[in-house]
Design an enzyme around this catalytic site. Sequence first.
Site, PDB file in Angstrom:
ATOM      1  N   ASP A   1       0.877  -1.175   0.000  1.00 50.72           N
ATOM      2  CA  ASP A   1       0.000   0.000   0.000  1.00 50.72           C
ATOM      3  C   ASP A   1       0.907   1.215   0.000  1.00 50.72           C
ATOM      4  OD1 ASP A   1      -2.412   1.603   0.365  1.00 50.72           O
ATOM      5  OD2 ASP A   1      -1.781   1.890   2.433  1.00 50.72           O
ATOM      6  N   SER A   2       0.315   2.394  -0.184  1.00 48.21           N
ATOM      7  CA  SER A   2       1.090   3.626  -0.104  1.00 48.21           C
ATOM      8  C   SER A   2       1.657   3.833   1.301  1.00 48.21           C
ATOM      9  CB  SER A   2       0.192   4.815  -0.458  1.00 48.21           C
ATOM     10  OG  SER A   2      -0.832   4.924   0.513  1.00 48.21           O
TER      11      SER A   2
ATOM     12  N   CYS B   1      -4.595  -1.461  -1.774  1.00 45.56           N
ATOM     13  CA  CYS B   1      -4.744  -0.029  -2.008  1.00 45.56           C
ATOM     14  C   CYS B   1      -5.702   0.172  -3.183  1.00 45.56           C
ATOM     15  CB  CYS B   1      -3.369   0.552  -2.338  1.00 45.56           C
ATOM     16  SG  CYS B   1      -3.387   2.293  -2.786  1.00 45.56           S
TER      17      CYS B   1
ATOM     18  N   GLU C   1      -1.669   8.862   8.236  1.00 39.28           N
ATOM     19  CA  GLU C   1      -0.238   8.515   8.103  1.00 39.28           C
ATOM     20  C   GLU C   1       0.593   9.111   9.237  1.00 39.28           C
ATOM     21  OE1 GLU C   1       1.828   6.642   5.939  1.00 39.28           O
ATOM     22  OE2 GLU C   1      -0.066   5.706   5.385  1.00 39.28           O
TER      23      GLU C   1
ATOM     24  N   CYS D   1     -11.082   3.264   0.597  1.00 36.96           N
ATOM     25  CA  CYS D   1      -9.635   3.450   0.773  1.00 36.96           C
ATOM     26  C   CYS D   1      -9.254   2.609   1.980  1.00 36.96           C
ATOM     27  CB  CYS D   1      -9.316   4.920   1.034  1.00 36.96           C
ATOM     28  SG  CYS D   1      -7.623   5.224   1.598  1.00 36.96           S
TER      29      CYS D   1
ATOM     30  N   HIS E   1      -7.071   2.914   4.132  1.00 32.64           N
ATOM     31  CA  HIS E   1      -6.726   3.651   5.353  1.00 32.64           C
ATOM     32  C   HIS E   1      -7.962   3.883   6.251  1.00 32.64           C
ATOM     33  CE1 HIS E   1      -2.937   4.663   3.339  1.00 32.64           C
ATOM     34  NE2 HIS E   1      -2.511   5.245   4.448  1.00 32.64           N
TER      35      HIS E   1
END
Length: 275
Positions: free
Chosen positions: A24-25, A87, A166, A198, A200
Site C-alpha cells: 500500500d502507499s 490499495c 499517516e 480506501c 486507510h
Amino acid sequence: MNSLAPLPTPSGSASASPCIGVFDSGVGGLTVLRELHRVLPGVPLHYVADSANAPYGQRTPEFIIQRCLVLTEHLHQAGAQVLVLACNTATAHAISALRQRWPDLPIVGTEPGIKPAVAASRNGRIGVMATTSTISSARYRGLIERHAGTAQVHSQACPGLVDLIETGELDSPALSRLLRELCLPLQQAGVDTVLMGCTHYPLIQAQIQAVLGPQVQLLNIETAVAQQAARLWGELKLPATAAEMVLETTGDAAALSSFVQRALGWQLQARSLSI
Ligand code: DGL
C-alpha cells in the site's frame, strides 16, 4: 480490533521462500494484512508500506503505476506467489499494467464493493469515501456503470484524510473536523450505506461511524480481498512452510513498527527499504 490468531515470528531477513506479497502507499494496507493473517494464519506474509511516497491519492496515475511496478518487482523477487494490492488507488490505476507485466502472478486488487453496497442499501442511495485519484479513475467509473443499476452513488473524495492517518492522528480534533466536513455531503444526500473506498479509512471507522450516525451502515472490502487471496494461494498447492511476517517501509521503520503495535497490537520490527 478483530481477534487475531497467534502472530508468526518476524523473519530476520528477506527470503525468496513463497509468501503473499502485500503493499500500500502506507499504513492503510495493514487493514488488509490483518484480515489476511486472520484468514490465513499459517501463511508467510510480506508487507511493504511505500510511506516515503504516501499519499498516492493526490499523485498522477503515471507516478502510481511506476511505484507499483517497482514494489511488485521487489515483492516478486522476495518470493511473492500471490500479490495483494492493498490499495484502492493503486488498483484503480496500476492493476492492468501489473497483470500485463507479470501474467503468471495471481494479483488481487482492492476496489470499492459497489455491487454488495447496492444489495445492502434499503433506500438505493450509497456513498463512497475514497481518494481523489480513485474517484477520478476510469476503472472506478466502470465499476459504477456496471454495478450501480438504478442506485444513486455519491462519491466523496477525501483529500487530507490519509495525510492525518499517516501521521498517526487516529483520534484528534483536526481529524474530527475534517470528517464532519467530508461526511456532510453524504448526509445531505441521505445515503444509508457508505463504502470504505480506501484501505486507510477502516483505521478510523469508529470515528466515521460516529459522524454519520448509527442509521448509516459502513461496508468494508478487506475480508473479501483476503478470501480471494486465500483461494488463489490454495490453488498453488504449495507445501506448508514456517509462517513469518515481514514488514518493510520506504519511510521510517520505527514509526511503522510503533503504528503496527498501536493499531493492530502486533509487536514486529519493520525494516527500511530503499527502492
Ligand atoms: N490506502 C490507499 C487506498 O486504498 C491509498 C491512499 C493514499 O495513499 O492516498 O486508496
